[in-house]
Scaffold this active site. Sequence first.
Site, PDB file in Angstrom:
ATOM      1  N   HIS A  54       0.322   4.961   6.693  1.00 37.63           N
ATOM      2  CA  HIS A  54       0.319   5.337   5.171  1.00 37.63           C
ATOM      3  C   HIS A  54       0.696   6.859   4.847  1.00 37.63           C
ATOM      4  CE1 HIS A  54      -1.735   1.616   5.472  1.00 37.63           C
ATOM      5  NE2 HIS A  54      -1.062   0.958   4.671  1.00 37.63           N
ATOM      6  N   GLU A 102      -5.174   7.979  12.563  1.00 41.75           N
ATOM      7  CA  GLU A 102      -3.960   8.498  13.117  1.00 41.75           C
ATOM      8  C   GLU A 102      -3.391   7.544  12.323  1.00 41.75           C
ATOM      9  OE1 GLU A 102      -2.153  10.713  17.112  1.00 41.75           O
ATOM     10  OE2 GLU A 102      -3.914  11.941  16.957  1.00 41.75           O
ATOM     11  N   SER A 149       1.016  -1.036   0.683  1.00 43.76           N
ATOM     12  CA  SER A 149       0.067   0.002   0.096  1.00 43.76           C
ATOM     13  C   SER A 149       0.975   1.162  -0.023  1.00 43.76           C
ATOM     14  CB  SER A 149      -1.221   0.313   1.051  1.00 43.76           C
ATOM     15  OG  SER A 149      -0.121   0.064   2.527  1.00 43.76           O
TER      16      SER A 149
END
Length: 216
Positions: free
Chosen positions: A189, A185, A9
């Site tokens: 990412h 939070e 990701s």
Amino acid sequence: MKILLAGDSTVAACPSYEYPMSGWGAHLAPETYWWAAVHNFAKGGATTESFREEGLWTQLLHQTVAGDVVLIQFGHNDQKREHLAARTGYSDNLRRMVAEVRAKGGVPILCTSVERRHFLAGALQATLGEYPAVVRELGSELGLDVIDLNQWTRTLYEELGEEKSKELFFHFAPGAHAHWAGGLEDNTHFHQKGATMIAGYVAEQLETLGFVGARA
């Protein structure tokens, strides 16, 4: 020449409902000349194993021809699986990927994993264990170029400091994002701002290595 991306990701293009969350691979194309087309196969949650099992690696190889560059960055999710430990399953899988890219005439480049933002008592902590070191070692062992994103991002976060570095990541107060109404939070990412900065560094490294022209 094409640039093909394999990763998790932190490299992938995120779905529109997660905007402005983004992996750096989603911002690489504008950083290079138009002729260096970027094909991003990275997927959230991917490991060196699942990327192959889900057919993404086969798709990437199918599009790889002689002279193409294949950037490979895994580690965040491999770290969560015992059989994909840095010096066993993970390194074995990376060796296999490198060999298969070379068999297609492509140029594999390994990237160390981007660091997570984790400060403790004001000091940035290393969160990825031996995974970055193993990638550097494989680069020497296999005669590969390595883009050391782990070291570069560590330096970036430390230069910005604990508070300022939050701007690179996906932090939202309650009510500020429709998909995370309770706030978020996320120190793994990236916000588009952080992803774009990393993409710019990757493009600079590719230019230094002679694979793309100077950015427009």
